[in-house]
Scaffold this motif. Structure first.
Motif, PDB file in Angstrom:
ATOM      1  N   LEU A   1       0.836  -1.200   0.000  1.00 23.90           N
ATOM      2  CA  LEU A   1       0.000   0.000   0.000  1.00 23.90           C
ATOM      3  C   LEU A   1       0.871   1.250   0.000  1.00 23.90           C
ATOM      4  N   GLY A   2       1.882   1.261   0.839  1.00 22.93           N
ATOM      5  CA  GLY A   2       2.802   2.402   0.871  1.00 22.93           C
ATOM      6  C   GLY A   2       3.543   2.586  -0.440  1.00 22.93           C
ATOM      7  N   LEU A   3       3.922   1.460  -1.056  1.00 24.45           N
ATOM      8  CA  LEU A   3       4.659   1.537  -2.322  1.00 24.45           C
ATOM      9  C   LEU A   3       3.780   2.001  -3.478  1.00 24.45           C
ATOM     10  N   HIS A   4       2.472   1.911  -3.342  1.00 25.95           N
ATOM     11  CA  HIS A   4       1.579   2.505  -4.341  1.00 25.95           C
ATOM     12  C   HIS A   4       1.526   4.020  -4.157  1.00 25.95           C
ATOM     13  N   LEU A   5       1.694   4.461  -2.925  1.00 23.84           N
ATOM     14  CA  LEU A   5       1.600   5.890  -2.648  1.00 23.84           C
ATOM     15  C   LEU A   5       2.894   6.648  -2.953  1.00 23.84           C
ATOM     16  N   VAL A   6       4.026   5.960  -2.913  1.00 18.15           N
ATOM     17  CA  VAL A   6       5.311   6.628  -3.184  1.00 18.15           C
ATOM     18  C   VAL A   6       5.343   7.254  -4.574  1.00 18.15           C
ATOM     19  N   PRO A   7       5.113   6.497  -5.648  1.00 21.10           N
ATOM     20  CA  PRO A   7       5.167   7.141  -6.961  1.00 21.10           C
ATOM     21  C   PRO A   7       4.047   8.157  -7.163  1.00 21.10           C
TER      22      PRO A   7
END
Length: 113
Positions: A90-96
């Motif tokens: 979930l966090g890695l979807h928000l980074v980009p």
């Protein structure tokens, strides 16, 4: 791509395994870079189309990109992965999203002002 891959590497370093229950395969770091690059390119194409055909491209782009980002959060929640992996995904979807959305929106405002 770099920010997402570095964040994924950091998550791995603290113990996130990125194992997907269906098939028991682990998502490789290169997979994060490839998928982020692909969907960033999709975002650029959407921004370009809106710049050409919309009276308010920056506003429309932000609305579209935020909506697509929200939709992208569903698969990690449905994956059946452990809590650490799901949270990291979930966090890695928000980074980009936090990198690309403001950057592209700013460039659309600059070109239309």
């Amino acid at each position: 791509m770099v920010a997402t891959t570095l964040a994924a590497a950091l998550a791995q370093a603290v113990g996130v395994d990125f194992e997907v229950p269906d098939g028991g395969e682990t998502i490789p770091l290169s997979g994060f870079a490839v998928v982020t690059g692909f969907f960033s390119a999709v975002g650029i194409v959407i921004a370009g189309a809106l710049l050409r055909w919309s009276a308010r491209p920056a506003e429309r782009f932000v609305w579209t990109a935020v909506s697509l980002t929200a939709i992208s959060l569903v698969p990690p929640l449905l994956s059946g992965a452990n809590t650490a992996t799901t949270t990291a995904l979930l966090g890695l979807h928000l980074v980009p999203a936090t990198v690309m959305i403001p950057t592209l929106a700013r460039s659309l405002r600059t070109r239309t002002d």
